[in-house]
Design a protein around this motif. Structure first.
Motif, PDB file in Angstrom:
ATOM      1  N   ASN A 196       0.730  -1.176  -0.054  1.00 25.37           N
ATOM      2  CA  ASN A 196       0.007   0.013   0.134  1.00 25.37           C
ATOM      3  C   ASN A 196       0.821   1.155  -0.068  1.00 25.37           C
ATOM      4  O   ASN A 196       0.652   2.290  -0.773  1.00 25.37           O
ATOM      5  CB  ASN A 196      -0.956  -0.023   1.190  1.00 25.37           C
ATOM      6  N   TRP A 197       2.050   1.254   0.821  1.00 22.27           N
ATOM      7  CA  TRP A 197       3.003   2.455   0.754  1.00 22.27           C
ATOM      8  C   TRP A 197       3.357   2.742  -0.566  1.00 22.27           C
ATOM      9  O   TRP A 197       3.501   3.683  -0.928  1.00 22.27           O
ATOM     10  CB  TRP A 197       3.945   2.049   1.758  1.00 22.27           C
ATOM     11  N   PHE A 199       2.191   1.841  -3.719  1.00 22.68           N
ATOM     12  CA  PHE A 199       1.201   2.449  -4.313  1.00 22.68           C
ATOM     13  C   PHE A 199       1.169   4.015  -3.880  1.00 22.68           C
ATOM     14  O   PHE A 199       1.076   4.814  -4.947  1.00 22.68           O
ATOM     15  CB  PHE A 199      -0.222   1.775  -4.117  1.00 22.68           C
ATOM     16  N   ALA A 200       0.971   4.266  -2.851  1.00 26.50           N
ATOM     17  CA  ALA A 200       0.745   5.705  -2.164  1.00 26.50           C
ATOM     18  C   ALA A 200       1.849   6.470  -2.701  1.00 26.50           C
ATOM     19  O   ALA A 200       1.508   7.768  -3.278  1.00 26.50           O
ATOM     20  CB  ALA A 200       0.466   5.632  -0.931  1.00 26.50           C
ATOM     21  N   GLY A 203       1.716   7.280  -6.335  1.00 21.49           N
ATOM     22  CA  GLY A 203       0.523   8.426  -6.754  1.00 21.49           C
ATOM     23  C   GLY A 203       0.781   9.944  -6.150  1.00 21.49           C
ATOM     24  O   GLY A 203       0.484  10.768  -7.124  1.00 21.49           O
ATOM     25  N   ASP A 204       1.262   9.988  -5.084  1.00 21.76           N
ATOM     26  CA  ASP A 204       1.200  11.229  -4.813  1.00 21.76           C
ATOM     27  C   ASP A 204       2.486  11.126  -3.362  1.00 21.76           C
ATOM     28  O   ASP A 204       2.253  11.005  -2.488  1.00 21.76           O
ATOM     29  CB  ASP A 204       0.229  11.827  -4.163  1.00 21.76           C
ATOM     30  N   SER A 207       1.872  13.511  -0.365  1.00 27.38           N
ATOM     31  CA  SER A 207       0.814  13.187   0.573  1.00 27.38           C
ATOM     32  C   SER A 207       1.033  11.738   1.350  1.00 27.38           C
ATOM     33  O   SER A 207       0.779  11.696   2.545  1.00 27.38           O
ATOM     34  CB  SER A 207      -0.465  12.828  -0.312  1.00 27.38           C
ATOM     35  N   ALA A 208       2.010  11.012   0.544  1.00 24.89           N
ATOM     36  CA  ALA A 208       2.466   9.745   1.321  1.00 24.89           C
ATOM     37  C   ALA A 208       3.151   9.964   2.453  1.00 24.89           C
ATOM     38  O   ALA A 208       3.144   9.377   3.457  1.00 24.89           O
ATOM     39  CB  ALA A 208       3.003   8.999   0.142  1.00 24.89           C
ATOM     40  N   ASN A 210       3.182  12.784   4.072  1.00 26.21           N
ATOM     41  CA  ASN A 210       2.533  13.509   5.369  1.00 26.21           C
ATOM     42  C   ASN A 210       1.665  12.474   6.048  1.00 26.21           C
ATOM     43  O   ASN A 210       1.292  12.608   7.076  1.00 26.21           O
ATOM     44  CB  ASN A 210       1.431  14.568   4.643  1.00 26.21           C
ATOM     45  N   ALA A 211       1.228  11.280   5.256  1.00 22.86           N
ATOM     46  CA  ALA A 211       0.556  10.345   6.146  1.00 22.86           C
ATOM     47  C   ALA A 211       1.325   9.425   6.830  1.00 22.86           C
ATOM     48  O   ALA A 211       0.957   8.518   7.462  1.00 22.86           O
ATOM     49  CB  ALA A 211      -0.265   9.400   4.865  1.00 22.86           C
ATOM     50  N   GLY A 212       2.527   9.734   6.853  1.00 20.68           N
ATOM     51  CA  GLY A 212       3.584   8.848   7.764  1.00 20.68           C
ATOM     52  C   GLY A 212       4.269   7.853   7.224  1.00 20.68           C
ATOM     53  O   GLY A 212       4.976   7.068   8.117  1.00 20.68           O
ATOM     54  N   ILE A 213       4.440   7.706   6.184  1.00 22.23           N
ATOM     55  CA  ILE A 213       4.962   6.583   5.222  1.00 22.23           C
ATOM     56  C   ILE A 213       6.685   7.110   5.217  1.00 22.23           C
ATOM     57  O   ILE A 213       6.827   8.211   4.787  1.00 22.23           O
ATOM     58  CB  ILE A 213       4.732   6.361   4.009  1.00 22.23           C
TER      59      ILE A 213
ATOM     60  N   ARG B  77       4.339  17.096  11.277  1.00 21.02           N
ATOM     61  CA  ARG B  77       3.846  15.488  11.751  1.00 21.02           C
ATOM     62  C   ARG B  77       3.311  15.930  13.315  1.00 21.02           C
ATOM     63  O   ARG B  77       2.335  15.554  13.659  1.00 21.02           O
ATOM     64  CB  ARG B  77       4.855  14.822  11.741  1.00 21.02           C
ATOM     65  N   PHE B  94      -5.325   9.820  -3.367  1.00 22.92           N
ATOM     66  CA  PHE B  94      -4.479   9.112  -4.314  1.00 22.92           C
ATOM     67  C   PHE B  94      -5.519   8.513  -5.414  1.00 22.92           C
ATOM     68  O   PHE B  94      -6.266   7.523  -5.327  1.00 22.92           O
ATOM     69  CB  PHE B  94      -3.683   8.137  -3.931  1.00 22.92           C
ATOM     70  N   MET B  97      -5.781   4.815  -6.417  1.00 27.92           N
ATOM     71  CA  MET B  97      -6.062   3.819  -5.223  1.00 27.92           C
ATOM     72  C   MET B  97      -7.443   3.829  -5.002  1.00 27.92           C
ATOM     73  O   MET B  97      -8.239   4.640  -5.205  1.00 27.92           O
ATOM     74  CB  MET B  97      -5.173   4.106  -3.967  1.00 27.92           C
ATOM     75  N   ARG B 101      -8.179   1.663   0.607  1.00 32.37           N
ATOM     76  CA  ARG B 101      -6.492   1.860   0.742  1.00 32.37           C
ATOM     77  C   ARG B 101      -6.311   3.172   0.643  1.00 32.37           C
ATOM     78  O   ARG B 101      -5.158   3.443   1.752  1.00 32.37           O
ATOM     79  CB  ARG B 101      -5.922   1.252  -0.565  1.00 32.37           C
ATOM     80  N   VAL B 105      -3.791   4.911   4.251  1.00 31.17           N
ATOM     81  CA  VAL B 105      -2.380   4.999   3.853  1.00 31.17           C
ATOM     82  C   VAL B 105      -1.676   5.362   5.148  1.00 31.17           C
ATOM     83  O   VAL B 105      -1.938   6.316   5.935  1.00 31.17           O
ATOM     84  CB  VAL B 105      -2.070   6.208   2.726  1.00 31.17           C
ATOM     85  N   GLU B 108      -2.734   1.202   7.910  1.00 30.96           N
ATOM     86  CA  GLU B 108      -3.226   0.086   7.412  1.00 30.96           C
ATOM     87  C   GLU B 108      -3.951  -0.768   8.436  1.00 30.96           C
ATOM     88  O   GLU B 108      -2.788  -1.540   9.279  1.00 30.96           O
ATOM     89  CB  GLU B 108      -2.570  -0.794   6.383  1.00 30.96           C
TER      90      GLU B 108
END
Lengths: 332, 274
Positions: A196-197, A199-200, A203-204, A207-208, A210-213, B77, B94, B97, B101, B105, B108
């Motif tokens: 999932n990470w 793909f994220a 994708g962007d 944003s990924a 910022n979502a903590g990835i 953060r 995204f 996606m 999903r 993000v 999960e």
């Protein structure tokens, strides 16, 4: 919700790859006079697909994550030369040679990854740099150390059995590695959070993050994976054919990219599947090697690949649009 | 609700980048269950203000208070962890996606153990769809749909629902209606009202006065980095606000000024303001 309807199959990223595969085989049967029995019994294209496919898997994941790695073209001869120089020329145990080959892959992958996350240079340029640099390193290193550009290697029986024997006299054992790796990659990409990470990230990326990835670590890991996989393919080749050459491998760059794109991965990232990458490599191999079984002159094979690439990309675009515009019927 | 301490407050905040002052002496409060509308034309300093609120920039002078206590964010953060969520125009989603999903993000849900921890698609889809439907978007009922197939308003709503689900207390909406049609914008405004009803503090950035007046409780007009006006719902008419945003002069006055300048200077338009 879990039952597979026709619509759901149509919207999967690998659907285009299935169509390409069927179309190419149909074309060969209809116009090349090839018999299906001969084609599926032949090993040459499956061997070709396995070597290509093992490299295509991690490079495909990188592409889904929005990056590209073309240094694999130099990593394949680098992998085979490393093991041949260490275990062939210097007579070190084969395990040392293997660790040397894979370790070089890890190092080059780390270099690619760090450069990609630390600079804003596109990964195409970075890996172009490492591609040429590794090529030079391997040639110069081989000539300085051994005085030749080709080194013989005598691998022990167990190493040959695992990495470089022929099954039924014609199928390279690397095919089994390809199958196993496909299952592992499919699991990681589609069933774990890391997938999932990826793909994220494709994708962007902002944003990924910022979502903590941990996008940087993930990217470095993917680069390490792709150059190590290329090195692995080179290593297996050296064990199989009892020698290694500094040249070769360049064809892999375009072959992997074509098979990944035919497999339904979006060149700009964020979309794709492991099954698609698998089928892409298989399709590419049928076009490239299957032509020898047909009445068609083999000089035409590149034309077929070009046309197939265009057709596959157009098809994949259409299917992606269908996937995007899909909404449950009852609410429309 | 409105007499308790504000969740987020700025006190005399200045922000400069080197010699360039972008924000001067900004003081703002936003309370739970309240919508603060930040109005301003392009270049008025709205984005810098949002980024300061969201922890991207540190104020050069002045303090940020959360629940009455001074805070300093080390980065976006940390601001996020304290419950400040920013939703941008296209909402951190995204396009290729699935809804489930993209909703999860970075967080999960998984099932299983050890190396066989598997992404739990069913749970993810169920939670995501429920969270969006609770906001009144009942058209979204399949978590496998791709985000890119949603309308702009639905995507916004998904992003807002996501922020709320993951514990946002202050919602910063950066021009959520700017790129949307009338119907879609109404959609988003309804979501803003729902967020307010749930007791979130909402900072709504826009230059569309109509949208601001529909949901806003409190309004602040930003001109060249300073707050030019600060008023509550019902204290000013739409025309007055529009004029304020145009720089404190009415459009009619401006046109008259330009015309008289051109008359006096052989039809040349006036040079740009210093």
């Amino acid at each position: 919700m879990n039952s597979l309807s026709l619509g759901q199959i149509l919207r999967r990223p690998e659907f285009g790859a299935v169509l390409s595969f069927v179309a190419v085989i149909t074309f060969y049967v209809a116009f090349g006079g090839v018999s299906l029995g001969t084609l599926f019994g032949a090993a040459s294209w499956v061997n070709f697909a396995a070597n290509l496919g093992i490299v295509a898997l991690p490079v495909g994941l990188l592409m889904i994550a929005g990056e590209l790695d073309i240094s694999i073209g130099a990593m394949i001869p680098a992998g085979s030369m490393s093991i041949a120089i260490l275990s062939g020329y210097y007579d070190l145990p084969i395990v040392v040679g293997m660790l040397g080959a894979l370790g070089l892959g890890v190092l080059v992958g780390l270099a690619n990854g760090f450069l990609a996350v630390r600079t804003s240079v596109p990964s195409l340029i970075i890996t172009l740099g490492t591609l040429v640099a590794v090529q030079g390193l391997v040639l110069a290193g081989s000539v300085i150390l051994t005085g030749a550009a080709s080194v013989p290697l005598e691998a022990p029986t167990w190493a040959k059995a695992v990495f470089g024997q022929l099954i039924l006299g014609k199928f390279q054992v690397i095919i089994l590695w390809w199958f196993a790796l496909t299952i592992v990659f499919a699991f990681v990409l589609h069933a774990t959070r890391y997938g999932n990470w990826i793909f994220a990230m494709g994708g962007d990326e902002v944003s990924a993050r910022n979502a903590g990835i941990p996008t940087k670590r993930l990217k470095i890991a993917l680069f390490v994976l792709s150059s190590t996989a290329a090195s692995f393919v080179g290593m297996c080749g050296a064990i199989q054919f009892n020698s290694a050459q500094v040249s070769g491998g360049m064809n892999y760059i375009f072959n992997t990219i074509v098979s990944i794109v035919v497999g339904g991965v979006l060149l700009t990232g964020g979309f794709g599947s492991v099954v698609g990458i698998f089928l892409g490599a298989l399709t590419f191999a049928v076009v490239n090697q299957g032509i020898y079984f047909t009445d068609i002159d083999r000089n035409w094979s590149n034309l077929i690949i070009g046309v197939m690439l265009m057709a596959a990309v157009l098809m994949n675009n259409t299917f992606r649009q269908m996937a995007l515009s899909y909404a449950p019927k009852k609410k429309k | 609700m409105s007499d308790n301490t504000p969740i987020l407050e700025l006190q005399n905040v200045d922000k400069s980048f080197g010699p360039i002052d972008v924000l001067h002496n900004i003081s703002l409060k936003v309370r739970a269950g309240e919508v603060l509308c930040l109005l301003g034309d392009n270049g008025a300093g709205k984005s810098t203000l949002i980024k300061t609120l969201a922890g991207v920039h540190k104020p050069t002078r002045g303090t940020i208070l959360m629940d009455g206590n001074p805070v300093e964010f080390s980065g976006p953060r940390e601001a996020q962890e304290m419950g400040i969520s920013t939703v941008h125009q296209f909402g951190g989603t995204f396009p290729l996606m699935s809804i489930g999903r993209s909703f999860f993000v970075g967080v999960e849900p998984t099932k299983g153990w050890g190396p066989f921890k598997v992404y739990d698609r069913k749970t993810a889809n169920e939670i995501a769809v429920k969270a969006v439907q609770d906001f009144g978007i009942t058209r979204i009922d399949d978590g496998d749909r791709l985000v890119g197939g949603l309308s702009g308003g639905e995507r916004q709503s998904l992003a807002i629902a996501r922020a709320v689900h993951f514990g946002a207390r202050v919602l910063i909406l950066d021009e959520p209606t700017a790129a949307l049609g009338v119907k879609q914008a109404a959609h988003v405004l309804r979501i803003v009202n729902e967020a307010k009803r749930r007791g979130l503090a909402v900072v709504f950035i826009t230059h569309q006065v109509m949208h601001a007046m529909t949901v806003g409780d409190h309004f602040a007009v930003l001109i060249r980095g300073a707050i030019a006006a600060d008023f509550r719902r019902g204290e000013k008419t739409r025309e007055e606000i529009t004029d304020l945003m145009a720089g404190g002069e009415t459009m009619a006055d401006l046109e008259a000024q330009i015309e008289s300048y051109m008359d006096a200077h052989e039809g040349q338009p006036p040079p740009p303001a210093q």
